[in-house]
Design a protein around this motif. Structure first.
Motif, PDB file in Angstrom:
ATOM      1  N   LYS A   1     -46.220  87.239 -14.959  1.00  0.00           N
ATOM      2  CA  LYS A   1     -47.163  88.351 -15.039  1.00  0.00           C
ATOM      3  C   LYS A   1     -46.479  89.614 -15.548  1.00  0.00           C
ATOM      4  O   LYS A   1     -46.417  90.637 -14.865  1.00  0.00           O
ATOM      5  CB  LYS A   1     -47.824  88.593 -13.685  1.00  0.00           C
ATOM      6  CG  LYS A   1     -48.787  87.489 -13.266  1.00  0.00           C
ATOM      7  CD  LYS A   1     -49.588  87.871 -12.039  1.00  0.00           C
ATOM      8  CE  LYS A   1     -50.583  86.768 -11.682  1.00  0.00           C
ATOM      9  NZ  LYS A   1     -51.376  87.122 -10.475  1.00  0.00           N
TER      10      LYS A   1
ATOM     11  N   TYR B   1     -54.476  83.332 -13.661  1.00  0.00           N
ATOM     12  CA  TYR B   1     -55.281  84.120 -12.723  1.00  0.00           C
ATOM     13  C   TYR B   1     -56.142  83.300 -11.768  1.00  0.00           C
ATOM     14  O   TYR B   1     -56.580  83.823 -10.750  1.00  0.00           O
ATOM     15  CB  TYR B   1     -56.208  85.067 -13.501  1.00  0.00           C
ATOM     16  CG  TYR B   1     -55.462  86.096 -14.318  1.00  0.00           C
ATOM     17  CD1 TYR B   1     -54.801  87.152 -13.706  1.00  0.00           C
ATOM     18  CD2 TYR B   1     -55.408  86.000 -15.711  1.00  0.00           C
ATOM     19  CE1 TYR B   1     -54.110  88.092 -14.442  1.00  0.00           C
ATOM     20  CE2 TYR B   1     -54.724  86.940 -16.462  1.00  0.00           C
ATOM     21  CZ  TYR B   1     -54.075  87.986 -15.829  1.00  0.00           C
ATOM     22  OH  TYR B   1     -53.386  88.916 -16.562  1.00  0.00           O
TER      23      TYR B   1
ATOM     24  N   SER C   1     -55.112  83.391  -8.279  1.00  0.00           N
ATOM     25  CA  SER C   1     -54.826  84.715  -7.736  1.00  0.00           C
ATOM     26  C   SER C   1     -55.950  85.114  -6.789  1.00  0.00           C
ATOM     27  O   SER C   1     -57.109  84.730  -6.981  1.00  0.00           O
ATOM     28  CB  SER C   1     -54.737  85.758  -8.862  1.00  0.00           C
ATOM     29  OG  SER C   1     -53.699  85.450  -9.764  1.00  0.00           O
TER      30      SER C   1
ATOM     31  N   LEU D   1     -56.862  91.434  -8.624  1.00  0.00           N
ATOM     32  CA  LEU D   1     -57.318  91.555 -10.013  1.00  0.00           C
ATOM     33  C   LEU D   1     -57.690  92.996 -10.337  1.00  0.00           C
ATOM     34  O   LEU D   1     -57.984  93.798  -9.453  1.00  0.00           O
ATOM     35  CB  LEU D   1     -58.541  90.666 -10.242  1.00  0.00           C
ATOM     36  CG  LEU D   1     -58.390  89.166  -9.968  1.00  0.00           C
ATOM     37  CD1 LEU D   1     -59.718  88.464 -10.230  1.00  0.00           C
ATOM     38  CD2 LEU D   1     -57.289  88.550 -10.810  1.00  0.00           C
TER      39      LEU D   1
ATOM     40  N   GLN E   1     -61.450  92.576 -14.481  1.00  0.00           N
ATOM     41  CA  GLN E   1     -61.373  91.137 -14.228  1.00  0.00           C
ATOM     42  C   GLN E   1     -62.329  90.720 -13.115  1.00  0.00           C
ATOM     43  O   GLN E   1     -62.911  89.639 -13.169  1.00  0.00           O
ATOM     44  CB  GLN E   1     -59.933  90.756 -13.881  1.00  0.00           C
ATOM     45  CG  GLN E   1     -58.981  90.820 -15.070  1.00  0.00           C
ATOM     46  CD  GLN E   1     -57.533  90.635 -14.667  1.00  0.00           C
ATOM     47  OE1 GLN E   1     -57.051  91.248 -13.715  1.00  0.00           O
ATOM     48  NE2 GLN E   1     -56.832  89.786 -15.388  1.00  0.00           N
TER      49      GLN E   1
END
Length: 511
Positions: free
Chosen positions: A43, A431, A434, A439, A443
């Motif tokens: 990331k 993602y 996640s 986020l 997102q």
């Protein structure tokens, strides 16, 4: 009578003062030197980035949803620290950030308590009230000191966020999507304020018209290279410059490709001749390889979500929704009005009205089934897009949230189907596992739309669905809403977006 030498010295002093003011106005207040930052191995947010911002500049910070624009603000304010490189921020600088949303833990505070928290306990209450009056006036908001933050509309909360930054009298104002939830009058007031603002501003926004009104430079965070490109001019200037650059790079590569192909063909021809011709063939092959290595990497544009369809609930025949009355908020208090709105399958309703009149309150009570004067047929599945994303569980992973959406339909859960929908909204392997709370706001918006696709609602309710969303995605979203075949209720302050969607009836709460 004044002597000539006095006039000469006075003129010289005045000239020096003017030059000094000019030098100070060009003073660098922020400088990034080879700065890198990531949230883990996969990331990377920025990679060896260098740029500077000078005193008095008004700059737009642009980039894809989730690229790391809000993270950049946190690096400037030292909430986060770089992995490598150096960030220099003038120590005399007072920096204040107007964030995208008010923190959940602050929602139950009164106005006075909220601003006391922003200034810190060291500031006396009378000083808070004194500063608060000026800050609220600047954002054109009347807010009783004992009113609870949660009771304000989304647009009013946006103004409170800006006031919470202005109350600190900052030298550098950081604005994160400040036009979200604002109505036309609110955006006009904010635009006029920033046009006349004498200090430095960096603003994150996807609103081109808003940015063009006051910005003089753009920092573009490229989600592919993880670099920041710095441009002079406003949003339109940057779009034009990028388009010219891409065309130039493509033309240059086309010319190189022609030369490469020509040298390869000649190399193959001479290679079959044998003898000394093989040496000629080798040189031509090497020349082709050199030209190949000199081709430039054409700048890639940010990705756009795929076209998508929100399926409507199956099995609905005569289901409907009727609104016979609604309640609005005015300075004198709550007022109930009569109306006659009747929605059936494939009908779209637009709900209009200024900030604070009660649009979000109305559709929230409708989604919860607690609204007075509104009847919805039993069995209608409601898909609700909230502007603050509070319908999402921030502790869920994205994948878990999608599974919950499918379960609402009672249908089977297919991992391949979930991943396919996710990919269409740029939710990649990076993602999907996640937690939603990690986020970006943009997102979260894309996750919310993906959930609606999986949920297959019979009644679709959308409260400001353009907030936080990259402008590249909006035509695709408008297309999906325009083609939705179930009942739909839309609230939006963006006329260009609404104009792309079929609206069958309008309920104006102000009239």
């Amino acid at each position: 009578m004044l002597s000539g030498s006095f006039h000469k010295n006075f003129s010289l002093s005045l000239l020096q003062a003017l030059i000094c003011d000019k030098i100070l106005s060009l003073e660098t207040i922020i400088k990034f030197s080879q700065v890198s930052f990531d949230f883990g191995q996969d990331k990377t947010i920025i990679d060896e980035v260098s740029f500077s911002v000078r005193k008095g500049m008004k700059v737009a910070l642009m980039g894809q949803n989730g690229a790391g624009k809000s993270t950049l603000f946190k690096l400037i304010t030292k909430e986060l620290y770089p992995l490598s490189g150096e960030i220099s921020v003038d120590k005399r600088l007072v920096v204040a950030t107007a964030r995208q949303v008010i923190a959940i833990e602050d929602m139950l505070l009164s106005v006075e308590e909220y601003f006391q928290k922003q200034l810190g306990e060291g500031v006396e209450p009378y000083e808070v009230r004194k500063r608060l009056s000026g800050a609220l006036n600047a954002v054109n908001l009347k807010a009783p000191l004992d009113k609870i933050i949660k009771s304000f509309s989304g647009g009013q909360q946006a103004r409170l966020l800006l006031a919470s930054a202005l109350i600190k009298n900052p030298d550098l104002l950081l604005l994160d999507e400040p036009t979200n939830n604002l109505d036309h009058k609110g955006i006009a007031h904010l635009t006029n304020f920033l046009v006349n603002y004498k200090k430095s501003v960096i603003v994150i926004s996807h609103d081109a018209e808003f940015l063009n009104a006051f910005t003089e430079g753009v920092l573009y965070l490229d989600s592919f290279t993880k670099k920041i490109e710095q441009y002079a001019g406003n949003y339109n200037d940057v779009v034009e410059q990028i388009a010219i650059r891409i065309e130039r790079e493509r033309r240059q590569n086309a010319q190189m490709e022609h030369g490469i192909q020509e040298n390869r063909e000649r190399s193959n021809f001479f290679a079959h001749k044998g003898g000394k011709m093989r040496l000629v063939a080798k040189k031509m092959r090497e020349k082709a390889e050199k030209m190949e290595s000199e081709k430039v990497a054409v700048r890639r544009e940010d990705k756009t979500i795929r076209s998508f369809v929100i399926p409507s609930q199956e099995g609905l025949v005569n289901e409907y929704m009727r609104i016979s009355s609604f309640t609005i908020m005015q300075e004198s208090g709550e007022i109930t009005k009569s109306t006659n709105v009747f929605l059936v399958k494939n009908k779209h309703l637009l709900v209009k009205g200024p900030n604070g009149i009660g649009k979000s309150t109305l559709i929230e009570s409708l989604a919860k089934g607690t609204a007075r004067g509104i009847v919805i047929s039993p069995g209608v599945r409601i898909g609700y897009y909230r502007q603050d994303f509070s319908t999402l569980d921030f502790n869920d992973t994205v994948y878990e949230s999608f599974v919950k959406a499918v379960r609402e339909t009672g249908g089977p859960i297919y991992e391949q189907q979930i991943r396919s929908v996710a990919a269409g909204f740029l939710i990649t392997e990076e993602y999907i596992y996640s937690t939603i709370g990690t986020l970006s706001e943009g997102q979260k918006g894309l996750v919310s739309f993906a959930r609606l696709v999986l949920q297959k609602p019979g009644l679709l309710i959308l409260d400001e669905p353009t907030n936080h969303i990259n402008f590249r995605h909006l035509p695709r979203i408008a297309e999906a809403l325009n083609n939705y075949r179930g009942m739909m209720i839309l609230v939006s302050h963006v006329p260009e977006f609404v104009a792309q969607i079929r609206i069958d009836e309008t309920l104006d709460l102000e009239k």
